[in-house]
Motif scaffolding. Structure first.
Motif, PDB file in Angstrom:
ATOM      1  N   ALA A 227      42.300  45.552  26.190  1.00  0.00           N
ATOM      2  CA  ALA A 227      44.010  45.129  27.236  1.00  0.00           C
ATOM      3  C   ALA A 227      44.821  44.777  26.860  1.00  0.00           C
ATOM      4  O   ALA A 227      44.888  44.885  25.937  1.00  0.00           O
ATOM      5  CB  ALA A 227      42.947  44.165  28.144  1.00  0.00           C
ATOM      6  N   VAL A 229      46.854  42.061  27.373  1.00  0.00           N
ATOM      7  CA  VAL A 229      47.182  40.862  27.089  1.00  0.00           C
ATOM      8  C   VAL A 229      45.957  40.461  27.091  1.00  0.00           C
ATOM      9  O   VAL A 229      45.360  40.753  26.749  1.00  0.00           O
ATOM     10  CB  VAL A 229      47.590  40.363  28.703  1.00  0.00           C
ATOM     11  N   THR A 232      43.000  34.667  29.077  1.00  0.00           N
ATOM     12  CA  THR A 232      43.225  33.509  29.426  1.00  0.00           C
ATOM     13  C   THR A 232      42.683  32.693  29.925  1.00  0.00           C
ATOM     14  O   THR A 232      41.475  32.663  29.779  1.00  0.00           O
ATOM     15  CB  THR A 232      43.806  33.867  30.383  1.00  0.00           C
ATOM     16  N   GLN A 237      45.561  33.348  36.506  1.00  0.00           N
ATOM     17  CA  GLN A 237      45.885  34.249  35.938  1.00  0.00           C
ATOM     18  C   GLN A 237      45.486  35.367  35.535  1.00  0.00           C
ATOM     19  O   GLN A 237      45.257  36.291  35.874  1.00  0.00           O
ATOM     20  CB  GLN A 237      46.131  32.962  34.719  1.00  0.00           C
ATOM     21  N   ALA A 238      43.905  35.050  35.244  1.00  0.00           N
ATOM     22  CA  ALA A 238      42.487  35.908  34.901  1.00  0.00           C
ATOM     23  C   ALA A 238      42.762  36.235  35.711  1.00  0.00           C
ATOM     24  O   ALA A 238      42.783  37.987  36.944  1.00  0.00           O
ATOM     25  CB  ALA A 238      41.686  35.417  34.638  1.00  0.00           C
ATOM     26  N   ARG A 240      44.534  36.910  39.207  1.00  0.00           N
ATOM     27  CA  ARG A 240      45.514  37.720  39.002  1.00  0.00           C
ATOM     28  C   ARG A 240      45.694  39.437  38.195  1.00  0.00           C
ATOM     29  O   ARG A 240      46.349  40.881  38.841  1.00  0.00           O
ATOM     30  CB  ARG A 240      47.168  37.255  39.086  1.00  0.00           C
ATOM     31  N   ARG A 241      45.023  38.531  37.038  1.00  0.00           N
ATOM     32  CA  ARG A 241      45.202  40.014  36.128  1.00  0.00           C
ATOM     33  C   ARG A 241      44.309  41.621  37.231  1.00  0.00           C
ATOM     34  O   ARG A 241      44.071  42.221  37.462  1.00  0.00           O
ATOM     35  CB  ARG A 241      44.574  39.967  35.136  1.00  0.00           C
ATOM     36  N   THR A 244      45.275  43.843  39.734  1.00  0.00           N
ATOM     37  CA  THR A 244      45.832  45.203  39.265  1.00  0.00           C
ATOM     38  C   THR A 244      44.657  45.953  37.724  1.00  0.00           C
ATOM     39  O   THR A 244      45.395  46.627  37.360  1.00  0.00           O
ATOM     40  CB  THR A 244      47.067  45.322  38.099  1.00  0.00           C
ATOM     41  N   ASP A 245      43.966  45.752  37.594  1.00  0.00           N
ATOM     42  CA  ASP A 245      42.640  46.095  37.057  1.00  0.00           C
ATOM     43  C   ASP A 245      41.752  46.822  37.611  1.00  0.00           C
ATOM     44  O   ASP A 245      41.702  47.712  38.343  1.00  0.00           O
ATOM     45  CB  ASP A 245      41.537  44.962  36.674  1.00  0.00           C
ATOM     46  N   ASN A 249      40.187  48.331  31.191  1.00  0.00           N
ATOM     47  CA  ASN A 249      40.739  47.621  29.982  1.00  0.00           C
ATOM     48  C   ASN A 249      39.914  47.059  29.057  1.00  0.00           C
ATOM     49  O   ASN A 249      38.410  45.753  29.841  1.00  0.00           O
ATOM     50  CB  ASN A 249      41.566  46.183  30.755  1.00  0.00           C
ATOM     51  N   LEU A 253      39.057  38.009  29.207  1.00  0.00           N
ATOM     52  CA  LEU A 253      40.088  38.114  29.715  1.00  0.00           C
ATOM     53  C   LEU A 253      39.597  36.980  30.279  1.00  0.00           C
ATOM     54  O   LEU A 253      41.263  37.067  30.531  1.00  0.00           O
ATOM     55  CB  LEU A 253      39.167  38.797  31.744  1.00  0.00           C
TER      56      LEU A 253
END
Ligand SMILES: Cc1ncc(C[n+]2csc(CCOP(=O)(O)OP(=O)(O)O)c2C)c(N)n1
Ligand code: SF4
Length: 280
Positions: A227, A229, A232, A237-238, A240-241, A244-245, A249, A253
């Motif tokens: 990944a 990034v 978090t 935020q996790a 939101r990631r 788009t996963d 990745n 996380l």
């Protein structure tokens, strides 16, 4: 247990492997996951008599037989029920629960949800091959909706949206969420070690190819990537990631900060105390 356990002995990954030879198909991803688990135990300086591996039923769930720790090869979909009970009764033990995507997300799906929100301090590893390997190739909750390459799958596939284990774990309240890949055994061992150390319910989904019923998963090694990034501590935020996963990745996380269940709860840990509690 073959290694003699005492407080000064330092145990290697090999000490955590039992003498039972795995019966997995040659090339199954679960061999590497077993190595990652035993390496994580050794790297953490754990001792076999302070460690336990609990599983359900499936090829992946054979893992307690192959580890030289306390173990419980339980029943289909109920590994988390057993593992949580064990941790509450024996908080001194390191409890690792392991199994497959069918075991954990299909018949065991309800236990998975509630284990995430209950947040008992244990690590749950799912060796995800997007198929029921042991029963010869039926689609599981993580199988792609159009997969019909097996005689056991409906023509055209199930047509159902695959279960997203990480998103569900996060939404249900897991305190640590990560994804590993069996083809990266050192990286996976590091993730498992971190998950064990992390307080609360730690969930690690490990992509572990079933080369017998899903030969195309051999290609995963070309598809996975670390990944880009950092993990978090912010669950929004996790989430939101994860929107788009694409499922490839790998890494940690999410690290949460919820208090583990059982820390504040009254835990009855001796047979005598239990007997007294249930006396009529
Ligand atoms: C109550 C019950 N229902 C069904 C089964 C049959 N069964 C055994 S393993 C399994 C699925 C295993 O798939 P998975 O958990 O993905 O593990 P894998 O074999 O792929 O590692 C099923 C349906 C069973 N043993 N018990
Ligand atoms: S059937 Fe699949 S999951 Fe089971 S041992 Fe063989 S390769 Fe592994």
């Amino acid at each position: 247990m073959t290694a003699s356990c005492n407080s000064s002995t330092v145990y290697s990954a090999k000490d955590f492997k039992s003498e039972v030879k795995p019966v997995w198909c040659p090339g199954c991803g679960d061999y590497a996951v077993l190595s990652s688990i035993t390496k994580a135990f050794a790297d953490l300086g754990l001792k076999p008599h302070e460690t336990s591996v609990v599983s359900g039923i499936g090829c992946s769930s054979r893992i307690p037989a192959y580890t030289n720790t306390y173990g419980f090869h339980s029943i289909h979909g109920r590994a988390l029920a057993v593992g949580q009970g064990l941790k509450l009764a024996r908080p001194d033990l390191t409890v690792l629960v392991a199994g497959g995507d069918g075991d954990g997300f299909s018949i065991g799906g309800n236990h998975f949800l509630h284990a995430c929100r209950r947040n008992v301090d244990l690590t749950y590893i799912v060796m995800d091959n997007r198929v029921y390997g042991m029963t010869k190739g039926q689609p599981s909750p993580t199988t792609e909706s159009d997969w019909d390459a097996s005689a056991m799958a409906p023509p055209g596939g199930t047509g159902m949206t695959p279960f997203h284990p990480l998103a569900i774990a996060l939404a249900a309240g897991a305190n640590f969420v990560a994804r590993g890949f069996s083809g990266d055994p050192n990286g996976t061992a590091q993730i498992i070690a971190e998950a064990i150390k992390y307080p609360g319910f730690s969930f690690v989904a490990i992509m572990s190819p079933c080369i017998t019923f899903r030969e195309e998963q051999r290609e995963w090694k070309e598809m996975v990537r670390p990944a880009v990034v950092e993990a978090t501590t912010d669950s929004a935020q996790a989430a939101r990631r994860l929107m788009t996963d694409d499922g490839f990745n790998i890494g940690v996380l999410y690290r949460g900060n919820r208090q583990s269940y059982g820390k504040e709860a009254k835990v009855t840990s001796t047979a005598a105390a239990l007997e007294a509690e249930f006396a009529l």
